[in-house]
Design an enzyme around this catalytic site. Structure first.
Site, PDB file in Angstrom:
ATOM      1  N   ALA A 236       0.884  -1.055   0.174  1.00  0.00           N
ATOM      2  CA  ALA A 236      -0.220   0.053  -0.074  1.00  0.00           C
ATOM      3  C   ALA A 236       0.897   1.177   0.032  1.00  0.00           C
ATOM      4  CB  ALA A 236      -1.014   0.003   1.050  1.00  0.00           C
TER       5      ALA A 236
ATOM      6  N   GLY B  21       2.060   2.130  -5.307  1.00  0.00           N
ATOM      7  CA  GLY B  21       2.849   2.464  -6.514  1.00  0.00           C
ATOM      8  C   GLY B  21       3.843   1.384  -7.313  1.00  0.00           C
TER       9      GLY B  21
ATOM     10  N   GLU C 269      -1.001  -6.153   1.927  1.00  0.00           N
ATOM     11  CA  GLU C 269      -0.712  -5.199   2.814  1.00  0.00           C
ATOM     12  C   GLU C 269      -1.246  -5.523   4.245  1.00  0.00           C
ATOM     13  OE1 GLU C 269       1.015  -2.076   3.108  1.00  0.00           O
ATOM     14  OE2 GLU C 269      -0.214  -1.977   5.119  1.00  0.00           O
TER      15      GLU C 269
ATOM     16  N   CYS D 131      13.147   3.727   1.175  1.00  0.00           N
ATOM     17  CA  CYS D 131      13.286   5.133   1.195  1.00  0.00           C
ATOM     18  C   CYS D 131      14.069   5.838   2.132  1.00  0.00           C
ATOM     19  CB  CYS D 131      12.022   5.668   0.816  1.00  0.00           C
ATOM     20  SG  CYS D 131      10.721   5.741   2.048  1.00  0.00           S
TER      21      CYS D 131
HETATM   22  N1  SAM Z   1       5.180  -0.333  -1.793  1.00  0.00           N
HETATM   23  C1  SAM Z   1       4.232   0.694  -1.535  1.00  0.00           C
HETATM   24  C2  SAM Z   1       4.097   1.768  -2.652  1.00  0.00           C
HETATM   25  O1  SAM Z   1       5.028   1.553  -3.428  1.00  0.00           O
HETATM   26  O2  SAM Z   1       3.396   2.506  -2.858  1.00  0.00           O
HETATM   27  C3  SAM Z   1       4.836   1.598  -0.160  1.00  0.00           C
HETATM   28  C4  SAM Z   1       5.003   0.400   0.752  1.00  0.00           C
HETATM   29  S1  SAM Z   1       5.351   1.212   2.306  1.00  0.00           S
HETATM   30  C5  SAM Z   1       7.032   1.861   2.124  1.00  0.00           C
HETATM   31  C6  SAM Z   1       5.618  -0.035   3.416  1.00  0.00           C
HETATM   32  C7  SAM Z   1       4.327  -0.710   3.876  1.00  0.00           C
HETATM   33  O3  SAM Z   1       4.776  -1.601   4.825  1.00  0.00           O
HETATM   34  C8  SAM Z   1       3.243   0.217   4.489  1.00  0.00           C
HETATM   35  O4  SAM Z   1       2.162   0.326   3.789  1.00  0.00           O
HETATM   36  C9  SAM Z   1       3.223  -0.309   6.009  1.00  0.00           C
HETATM   37  O5  SAM Z   1       1.705  -0.207   6.286  1.00  0.00           O
HETATM   38  C10 SAM Z   1       3.381  -1.686   5.797  1.00  0.00           C
HETATM   39  N2  SAM Z   1       4.116  -2.590   7.109  1.00  0.00           N
HETATM   40  C11 SAM Z   1       4.295  -1.793   8.153  1.00  0.00           C
HETATM   41  N3  SAM Z   1       4.742  -2.676   8.893  1.00  0.00           N
HETATM   42  C12 SAM Z   1       4.648  -3.820   8.413  1.00  0.00           C
HETATM   43  C13 SAM Z   1       5.227  -5.253   8.824  1.00  0.00           C
HETATM   44  N4  SAM Z   1       5.533  -5.711   9.934  1.00  0.00           N
HETATM   45  N5  SAM Z   1       5.031  -6.321   7.972  1.00  0.00           N
HETATM   46  C14 SAM Z   1       4.611  -5.904   6.583  1.00  0.00           C
HETATM   47  N6  SAM Z   1       4.333  -4.774   6.174  1.00  0.00           N
HETATM   48  C15 SAM Z   1       4.252  -3.657   6.955  1.00  0.00           C
END
Ligand code: SAM
Length: 442
Positions: free
Chosen positions: A107, A110, A128, A225
């Site tokens: 989520a 992208g 997600e 990032c």
């Molecule tokens: N890939 C996405 C994009 O390009 O739009 C952005 C992803 S963002 C950097 C990381 C995601 O990892 C968040 O949506 C977050 O809710 C989720 N996240 C948080 N804790 C997590 C966990 N323990 N295991 C897996 N995902 C997790």
């Protein structure tokens, strides 16, 4: 002027040396704005400035009010930060034939919309963990319109139920977000060495939890990032040494400004037009548990072949259309068994293409059908509306369409479907999804 934590400065200066001053200056300038165009709309060109590593990527001169552009809601483009579009080049070079793809931390979508674009025939499982974010992910992928899709709301450890299933896994990990400092003041406020450490441990945990789902020989693409080594090079070392993988390299000679750090590719806002980003690719060398044969008791799903909406998508023979008494939905024949298998094991918010929902004796066409790349436009009338009417429609207000055909009609803006209304002649019922509606004042 953004003030950076002193320890962040010290640690980043240790990586960059004197170049740190250039980074610091770049982080005080406005971030570039970029979008990636959906190939469902060939010919749409939002600007003349291309993102060098993405076929559909463009920089815009300024940030428009995206919410008030109906084309965004029709899935014609996605607003994506330019550095992260480099995933495209990595997939092109290292995994162009991937078949079963998992985007583990997906989520708002992208990377998933990009994967869907690059590998349209592959089965994409876009996952997600956070429910509210998974709903937004589903919305963005439905707008993107590809049918070979599952959107799931699961923890990484839930993928132990699909051992060795995927040949490409993308982990765009939750991180400390140093590369987003100029876009996200919250990331600056939350930053601390302890938080970096915590993020690094979380990354190792989620990689470990999901590792079995990747087939032996499968490709893992890991990205963040952020700039620090703990969450980047050290995570890569963990994957190689603890999980069992070999590093892969990408030819970056065509692109200026990207830095290879010995284990991954670093993007710095003072060197390229984009935000801070790190991406690495590895091939799994450790053995994966053998994929469980897709034995399943699909009786649990209570499905029967549908008798209506069987020609809603084109080409009709590429899909199997089911009815579960509540929904009518289509699965690409190529992925029929896999998607049913995943439905029995994961918490799926989307699986294939929802075509219609049963309400009493009526079958109401689904929003996902309207936005599908495979919609059979000959089966469903459409009516073109102007910008004001399109925005009122997207706000879910009543619109009147005296000249449009009666019944379920597609609302189109510049030829692109936005969704359905039920046109009664003197008025129409707006069927735009309640939770997707624009809340901004016009
Ligand atoms: N890939 C996405 C994009 O390009 O739009 C952005 C992803 S963002 C950097 C990381 C995601 O990892 C968040 O949506 C977050 O809710 C989720 N996240 C948080 N804790 C997590 C966990 N323990 N295991 C897996 N995902 C997790």
């Amino acid at each position: 002027m953004i003030q950076f934590p002193e320890l962040f400065e010290q640690r980043t200066r240790a990586i960059l040396g004197d170049e740190y001053t250039l980074l610091q200056e770049a982080l005080q300038t406005p971030p570039p704005v970029s979008v990636r165009v959906n190939s469902k709309q060939s010919g749409y060109q939002p600007s003349l400035t291309k993102v060098p590593w993405s076929k559909g990527g463009y920089y815009l001169d300024q940030r428009p009010v995206f919410t008030l552009d109906p084309l965004l809601h029709a899935g014609i483009y996605y607003v994506q930060e330019a550095s992260s579009m480099f995933l495209e080049e990595v997939v092109r070079q290292l995994a162009p034939d991937a078949h079963r793809v998992l985007d583990l931390c997906a989520a708002p979508g992208g990377k998933s919309t990009l994967l869907s674009e690059l590998l349209p025939d592959a089965l994409l499982v876009s996952n997600e963990i956070v429910r509210s974010r998974a709903m937004i992910l589903a919305e963005n992928l439905i707008k993107w319109g590809n049918p070979s899709l599952v959107v799931s709301n699961n923890a990484p450890s839930d993928f132990r139920a699909t051992p060795g299933f995927f040949d490409l896994m993308v982990v765009d990990a939750p991180c400390s977000g140093e590369g987003m400092f100029r876009k996200d003041e919250g990331a600056v406020a939350e930053w601390s060495p302890a938080n970096v450490q915590q993020c690094s441990l979380r990354q190792q945990q989620l990689l470990t939890d999901a590792w079995d789902a990747l087939a032996e020989g499968g490709i893992l693409i890991y990205s963040t990032c952020t700039f620090n080594r703990e969450e980047n090079e050290e995570s890569v070392a963990f994957i190689r040494e603890q999980l069992g993988a070999e590093l892969l390299t990408v030819d970056i000679s065509a692109f200026e400004g990207i830095v290879f750090s010995g284990s991954g590719y670093r993007f710095y806002p003072h060197r390229i037009q984009g935000e801070g980003f790190f991406i690495a690719a590895l091939r799994k060398t450790s053995t994966a548990p053998s994929p469980n044969r897709m034995k399943m008791d699909i009786r649990k799903l209570n499905l029967k072949p549908a008798t209506q909406f069987t020609n809603a998508l084109v080409p009709a023979d590429a899909f199997r259309v089911y009815d579960d008494n509540t929904l009518v939905f289509a699965l690409p024949r190529q992925w029929n068994d896999e998607i049913l298998f995943l439905r029995l094991r994961l918490n799926c918010l989307v699986a294939g293409v929802q075509l219609a929902e049963r309400k009493g004796n009526d079958l109401i066409p689904a929003h996902q059908l309207a936005l599908s790349k495979n919609l059979n436009t000959e089966q469903f009338s459409g009516t073109e509306v102007d910008l004001t009417t399109a925005l009122l429609y997207l706000k879910r207000e009543a619109i009147s369409l005296p000249d449009a055909p009666k019944g379920y009609v597609r609302i189109c803006y510049n030829g692109h479907t936005l969704g359905w209304v039920k046109n009664l002649g003197n008025r129409s019922n707006n069927l735009y999804p309640q939770h997707w509606r624009i809340r901004m004042n016009l």
